[in-house]
Every structure is written in C-alpha cells, then in structure tokens.
Scaffold this active site. Structure first.
Site, PDB file in Angstrom:
ATOM      1  CG  HIS A 131      51.726 111.440 -84.087  1.00 56.59           C
ATOM      2  ND1 HIS A 131      51.667 110.085 -83.773  1.00 56.59           N
ATOM      3  CD2 HIS A 131      52.247 112.042 -82.996  1.00 56.59           C
ATOM      4  CE1 HIS A 131      52.107 109.890 -82.538  1.00 56.59           C
ATOM      5  NE2 HIS A 131      52.467 111.052 -82.041  1.00 56.59           N
TER       6      HIS A 131
HETATM    7  O1  RIB Z   1      48.186 111.439 -80.906  1.00 53.93           O
HETATM    8  C1  RIB Z   1      48.852 112.256 -81.855  1.00 53.93           C
HETATM    9  C2  RIB Z   1      47.961 113.358 -82.327  1.00 53.93           C
HETATM   10  O2  RIB Z   1      47.584 114.166 -81.223  1.00 53.93           O
HETATM   11  C3  RIB Z   1      48.654 114.319 -83.315  1.00 53.93           C
HETATM   12  O3  RIB Z   1      47.697 114.839 -84.201  1.00 53.93           O
HETATM   13  C4  RIB Z   1      49.184 115.389 -82.417  1.00 53.93           C
HETATM   14  O4  RIB Z   1      49.316 116.646 -83.095  1.00 53.93           O
HETATM   15  C5  RIB Z   1      48.100 115.478 -81.389  1.00 53.93           C
HETATM   16  O5  RIB Z   1      47.062 116.311 -81.927  1.00 53.93           O
END
Ligand code: RIB
Ligand code: CA
Length: 310
Positions: free
Chosen positions: A239
């Site tokens: 992500h």
């Molecule tokens: O949903 C993904 C996000 O949530 C990313 O930033 C991961 O690190 C968690 O914080």
C-alpha cells in the site's frame, strides 16, 4: 521536493520511508508517527528503526496522536505482528525521538517554509493531519499537496466490507482532511491492490542485498502471509510506498478529479470513502482519486531506489 511523512509503521510504511530516503529528489523534513497499525509507542520506535536501517539517524522523528480524534484506537497486529514490524531482527534505535509533538512540528514547518513548497504524505490514520489543520487553519493554503494512502471505491474496504483501515480508524480526521481545501491526492485500495509483492518482485528486492533491502525482504515475507491467505494471491498489496512513487513518477498512475466524502455516522459503513467517480452529484471535486498503476514500473522504481541505501 520537501516532504513530511506521517506514518504508523507497519511493514508497508517502512517500504515508503525507504523509497523516500533512497530518492535524492525528496528531502524528508521529518517523519511524524501516529497510532494505527500498532500503538504510538511502537510506531514512533519503528519509524526510527527504519531510518536507522537506511543509515539515516539524522532524520527527525516526532511522536503524534496516540488515538483518533474521537474514537477508541483500532490496531492491526493481526496483519503486522505485535511489534508492527515483524519479520526482520529488530533493535532499539540508537537515536532519540525529537522533543515536541508531531502536530506542532507539522504546523511550524508549514509556517516557516515557503508557501506551497512542502507536501504532506500521510500513510496511516489522518489524526495528526486533522489536528494540525484544526490547530492552525492558516497552514491549509501553505500545503503544496496531501498525498495520502487511504480509502477505496470499486475495491471497497479491507478492515470492513465498506472501509479501508486508515480511514476506518479515524473517519472524523479523514473528513477534516478531505474538506480542508488543500490539494488532496488519494491513493486507494483500487490502486494498492494492483501492486502485489509477488515472489519474483520480492526476490529482486532481496538481490539488492544491503541492510535496508534485506530487512524489507524479511518484512514483506512476514506481512504478505495475511493477505495471501485472505485473497488467495501471490503476495500482498504494498500500500504505502505508492504515495512516494506518485511524488517521484506520477505518470506511473492514472485517475481523475472527484468529489470524495467520508461516512462518519453509520455503524455499518463507518469510514467508507464515497467517491463520485461518475460525477453524478454537483459536489465539488476535492481530490485526485487514482485508480490505475503500472505495477512493474512501480516495483522497478522501488527496487532501484533501495539500492541507493547501501
Ligand atoms: O489499509 C492499508 C493501510 O493500513 C496501510 O497504510 C497500512 O500500513 C495500514 O496502515
Ligand atoms: Ca500505514
């Protein structure tokens, strides 16, 4: 590019910090930790650890909010492990946390630097950013852009069927950020689910073979197990570094200006990002919402920049 990274490390947050520190185009003015994946005492420590893995004990790391604006904290140890950075051998960082609150650092930096020259890159719950906007509204016109990882529209949610974790944890903070008027670039699950840490990609990262890349390899091998089981995929979505990649090479991504509103009242859909992708309302377009990415180009960029951390 001057950037403040606001983060809740988090293995994918670590990849984002490494990408930023491995890229000479980016001047990381500071890293601000927020409670999210794990409590604040761990996210601030993890942020310092990741900087040390990159040989950058000069980076200023600040602790920020230890809970959302108005809700109990929800964490994600089931994904990231109890330390939040499970995978590699961890250690006590050798350099201290900066004194002072992260929110004050964000406000002071934006007030001191030339207007429109500092980007905020939040990759955890948006609590610190919302607090800064509430503490000093004058920063709004001085922020170059807010490039955030959060939300989902066709991809919907990951912590609930309707909501992505960062927005779910602090929906009120997200509502403040999306309504503030500063340029917002939204990197949702619709993009991040297209950058999967496949075996071949992780092996290319392993082959960089420096301290940061070796640690990140161990992080990704741990972190991806949860999403591989959940989605039945080869690897998991990486992500957070997509935000830094957008700063470096926006042409790797595609999206459109949309109206985005945040659900803050419903129990069922709390934290949903309601994206008017088809322009069916007359609501103002308050975010560039990204939807597609050149995944191989993204991983090539990440792998190439990791090599600078030798
Ligand atoms: O949903 C993904 C996000 O949530 C990313 O930033 C991961 O690190 C968690 O914080
Ligand atoms: Ca994160």
């Amino acid at each position: 590019m001057k950037v403040i990274i606001d983060t809740d490390p988090g293995q994918d947050d670590a990849a984002a910090i490494m990408l930023a520190l491995g890229s000479p185009e980016i001047d990381v003015l500071g890293i601000t930790a927020v409670a999210g994946n794990v409590p604040l005492a761990l996210t601030e420590r993890n942020a310092r650890m990741v900087c040390e893995m990159c040989g950058r004990t000069d980076i200023k790391v600040y602790a920020g909010a230890d809970k959302p604006l108005s809700r109990p904290l929800v964490t994600a140890e089931h994904v990231h492990g109890k330390t939040g950075l499970d995978g590699p051998e961890l250690f006590e960082p050798s350099f201290p946390l900066q004194p002072g609150h992260a929110v004050d650092f964000i406000v002071q930096t934006l007030m001191n630097e030339a207007p429109g020259t500092v980007s905020l890159c939040p990759i955890g719950p948006l609590t610190n950013i919302a607090l800064a906007l509430q503490k000093e509204p004058a920063i709004t016109g001085r922020i170059q852009q807010i490039v955030l990882m959060g939300g989902g529209y066709f991809a919907q949610g990951n912590i609930t069927p309707a909501a992505e974790f960062n927005i779910f944890v602090d929906p009120e903070a997200a509502a403040v950020v999306f309504a503030c008027g500063a340029p917002v670039i939204m990197m949702p699950l619709d993009v991040t689910h297209k950058v999967m840490t496949t075996k071949s990609r992780v092996e290319k990262i392993r082959a960089v073979d420096n301290r940061a890349a070796r640690a990140l390899t161990e992080m990704l091998l741990f972190y991806e197990r949860f999403d591989e089981a959940k989605y039945g995929t080869d690897g998991g979505p990486l992500h957070d570094p997509t935000t830094i990649a957008w700063l470096l090479k926006p042409d790797l991504f595609a999206g459109r200006e949309c109206n985005v509103e945040i659900e803050t009242t419903s129990k069922l859909t709390r934290g949903a990002t309601v994206v008017d992708w088809w322009g069916v309302t007359k609501r103002g377009k308050n975010a560039l919402v990204l939807g597609d990415v050149n995944a191989d180009g993204f991983f090539d960029l990440l792998t190439e920049r990791l090599a600078n951390l030798g």
